[in-house]
Write a protein that holds these residues in place. Structure first.
Motif, PDB file in Angstrom:
ATOM      1  N   CYS A  37     -29.943 -10.435  15.524  1.00 16.33           N
ATOM      2  CA  CYS A  37     -29.967 -11.469  16.554  1.00 16.33           C
ATOM      3  C   CYS A  37     -28.978 -11.143  17.673  1.00 16.33           C
ATOM      4  CB  CYS A  37     -29.626 -12.818  15.935  1.00 16.33           C
ATOM      5  SG  CYS A  37     -29.557 -14.133  17.159  1.00 16.33           S
ATOM      6  N   HIS A  40     -26.068 -14.162  18.101  1.00 11.87           N
ATOM      7  CA  HIS A  40     -24.950 -14.430  17.191  1.00 11.87           C
ATOM      8  C   HIS A  40     -24.677 -13.154  16.401  1.00 11.87           C
ATOM      9  CE1 HIS A  40     -27.706 -14.947  13.735  1.00 11.87           C
ATOM     10  NE2 HIS A  40     -26.633 -14.923  12.971  1.00 11.87           N
ATOM     11  N   CYS A  58     -34.459 -17.242  15.458  1.00 10.14           N
ATOM     12  CA  CYS A  58     -33.409 -16.666  14.628  1.00 10.14           C
ATOM     13  C   CYS A  58     -33.130 -17.611  13.473  1.00 10.14           C
ATOM     14  CB  CYS A  58     -32.134 -16.468  15.447  1.00 10.14           C
ATOM     15  SG  CYS A  58     -30.746 -16.040  14.390  1.00 10.14           S
ATOM     16  N   GLY A  60     -30.739 -17.315  11.545  1.00  7.11           N
ATOM     17  CA  GLY A  60     -29.290 -17.458  11.416  1.00  7.11           C
ATOM     18  C   GLY A  60     -28.768 -18.572  12.305  1.00  7.11           C
ATOM     19  N   CYS A  61     -29.007 -18.440  13.626  1.00  5.91           N
ATOM     20  CA  CYS A  61     -28.435 -19.439  14.537  1.00  5.91           C
ATOM     21  C   CYS A  61     -29.493 -20.400  15.068  1.00  5.91           C
ATOM     22  CB  CYS A  61     -27.697 -18.749  15.683  1.00  5.91           C
ATOM     23  SG  CYS A  61     -28.794 -17.859  16.808  1.00  5.91           S
TER      24      CYS A  61
HETATM   25 ZN    ZN Z   1     -29.033 -15.814  15.825  1.00  4.85          ZN
END
Ligand code: ZN
Length: 626
Positions: A37, A40, A58, A60-61
């Motif tokens: 990503c 982040h 994403c 993750g974020c």
């Molecule tokens: Zn991310």
């Protein structure tokens, strides 16, 4: 202010994967791509890009969006700037952001709003007429006959278009709408002579048709029994259905009746029931199947499939069990496949439509039918086999017609299982024969092979003088074709590519083959640039022009497997030829008493077998004899 359509066009034309790759290394992962990503810090990739949907996310974020939001976020551009940059990349001119275009866009929006307001007030008028008009009960009688409940009538905002010629146009002009505008949305029709207008919908049960945002854009009007005293209508009954014409607001192939009402249930169940008629939609909806839509006044279209895909992954077709219904289901298959929707088909008992079935058998039976519906491909296979019966020629034709259906399946495993299914349903033991017939069907569909029987050759294909009387080897053409479909094979399978280079006997083909290396790693080849590699009168030119319009190898793996098989086969042929030659020479040497030479030849022969790739039993010659 940039027009919305322009932004949509730019979004559509932008290759998000390519854009993201300018910043992030992406690797394919199923249908999507993934990478680290850029928004982040992370060590293992959780940033996914879906190429066809033009969307990234994403895990993750949780950042997500389209090409425009990606560019705005990563470069810090404001929206108009991002639009301009992507527009340039896509070759779409974005007019300068000035007050004039802004004014025009505002004007256009205001005009659209006004047209929508006209249609909306017409819908209100029809609803009121269903309640108040003296002939309203005739519409209710039709609804009762169909078992449509009052709540359903309210949910779908059904109405009554009154008998007479100018009831609606009178109402709309009272509201201050101009005849020109009312005509533009298809509600009134200019008289052929004498000026003035008359109502398009007269004495009909009215179904309002909404776009995906729930704005009414059109109507579908169902004929009712002729009112007492109207002798003309009794004499010549009007058309059963009258739909709005295509207008600024309404393109018929783009709309699904009931979609707006169904949207919540569609998202919840992720399954869409697609039926043929408006009444089917109402009947299913009030029986508890709220996830139901119908194409309106057309066969199921490409854009309807795409529209549906935004709400559901699976579509269950509930078409009538007659011939037309079967035909419609078959026609829907490639569209569903293309849109990425998995299709299923419910077969109703002969003579039934969803409406009648529900009334006779009840919702539980319908639920069971839907739950056990076979996949659309399975259904097509079974119904083709049933239609073909035991006649061998009819069977062959039927299998041939299944070729394109099976070719539309993405998953190789699934495709393989269906080939086996075809063999078993048609009761044919030789699966290779089935495969051959299916492949033939694909070529016929692409216009690359003549139809099996019947149709005489069309006049256009009358023999013409060939550009040059040179025959190109079919196998060589197929090999080069594989590299046109997937230039990256040059990189991914170097040894195979080298062998192909050695095998090619035509200079033109070698030139084309070599040129494809330029597109290693790019999304596809540049057809115009590749054509420049061969002269106008070259025999390869004609082939190349045809070949560039189609893709024979959908994915690189199948292309690679094909090349490997061909190369192996040609290699085996070479070894066999060499072996024969050596054996003959050894025999001659022995006969001549030249043992020294015979021994040398023997060594060459054993060398030959050592150098040749061990022939593997798993890689037959399947696919090479086309
Ligand atoms: Zn991310």
């Amino acid at each position: 202010m940039i027009p919305e359509e322009k932004v949509a066009e730019i979004r559509e034309r932008t290759d998000l994967v390519a854009l993201v790759r300018e910043y992030v290394e992406l690797k394919r992962s199923g249908t999507s791509y993934k990478g680290l990503c850029p928004f982040h810090g992370e060590k293992s990739p959780s940033f996914y890009v879906h190429p066809d949907r033009g969307f990234f996310h994403c895990f993750g974020c949780q950042t997500s969006g389209d090409a425009l939001s990606f560019l705005m976020r990563i470069e810090g551009h404001p929206f108009p700037e991002a639009v301009r940059i992507l527009g340039e990349r896509a070759g779409i001119e974005v007019t300068a952001v000035d007050s004039e275009t802004e004014r025009l866009a505002r004007q256009k929006r205001a005009r659209r709003e006004q047209l929508l307001a006209i249609v909306e007030s017409a819908a209100g008028f029809f609803v009121k007429m269903l309640a108040d008009h003296k002939l309203g009960p005739m519409a209710w009688a039709e609804l009762d006959r169909r078992g449509i409940a009052k709540e359903t009538v309210e949910t779908y905002r059904l109405g009554y278009a009154p008998h007479g010629w100018d009831e609606l146009s009178g109402f709309l002009s009272q509201r201050g709408y101009s005849p020109a505008q009312c005509e533009e949305v298809g509600l009134i029709v200019p008289r052929r002579s004498g000026g003035g207008h008359y109502d398009r919908f007269r004495h009909r049960l009215m179904f309002p048709v909404s776009d995906a945002h729930g704005r009414i854009v059109a109507f579908s009007g169902r004929a009712l029994e002729a009112p007492p005293g109207d002798e003309r209508a009794q004499r010549e009954p009007p058309a059963k259905y009258v739909n709005s014409p295509e207008t600024t607001l309404y393109k018929k192939g783009d709309i699904l009746f009931g979609l707006h009402e169904a949207r919540v249930e569609l998202r919840r169940r992720e399954i869409a029931l697609v039926c043929e008629g408006n009444f089917d939609v109402l009947a299913l909806s009030q029986a508890g199947f709220g996830n139901v839509v119908a194409p309106l006044g057309t066969a199921f279209t490409d854009s309807q499939a795409k529209l549906l895909r935004r709400y559901a992954q699976t579509a269950v077709l509930l078409f009538d069990s007659d011939k037309a219904g079967k035909k419609a289901a078959r026609a829907a298959q490639p569209l569903l496949a293309k849109a990425g929707i998995s299709g299923k088909v419910v077969t109703l008992p002969p003579g039934d439509d969803p409406d009648s079935f529900l009334r006779e058998k009840g919702p539980e039976s319908m639920e069971r039918l839907i739950g056990s519906a076979p996949s659309i491909v399975e259904w097509i296979i079974e119904s083709s086999a049933a239609d073909a019966g035991a006649d061998p020629a009819a069977k062959a034709d039927a299998i041939e017609s299944l070729g394109p259906v099976l070719a539309s399946i993405d998953s190789p495993v699934e495709a393989r299982l269906y080939v086996e299914r075809v063999a078993s349903v048609f009761e044919i033991r030789d699966i290779q024969a089935v495969r051959q017939q299916l492949r033939r069907g694909v070529r016929v569909a692409r216009g690359q092979a003549p139809r099996r029987r019947g149709a005489p050759a069309p006049a256009a294909s009358a023999p013409q003088a060939p550009r040059r009387a040179v025959r190109l080897s079919k196998l060589e053409l197929q090999l080069v074709g594989a590299f046109i479909d997937h230039p990256s094979l040059h990189e991914h399978d170097r040894s195979c590519a080298e062998k192909v280079q050695e095998l090619l006997t035509s200079d033109d083909l070698r030139a084309i083959f070599h040129a494809t290396t330029r597109w290693v790693g790019s999304r596809g080849i540049d057809a115009a640039a590749l054509l420049e590699e061969v002269s106008e009168d070259s025999p390869a030119r004609e082939w190349l022009e045809r070949r560039l319009a189609v893709q024979e190898f959908e994915d690189e793996t199948s292309a690679r497997r094909f090349i490997e098989r061909v190369v192996q086969k040609l290699e085996r042929d070479r070894v066999a030829r060499e072996n024969k030659r050596l054996s003959r020479e050894i025999l001659e040497a022995r006969r001549a008493g030249d043992d020294e030479r015979a021994d040398a030849l023997m060594r060459q022969k054993s060398q030959l077998f050592r150098s040749a790739a061990p022939p593997s039993a798993a890689t037959g010659t399947e696919g090479t004899k086309r």
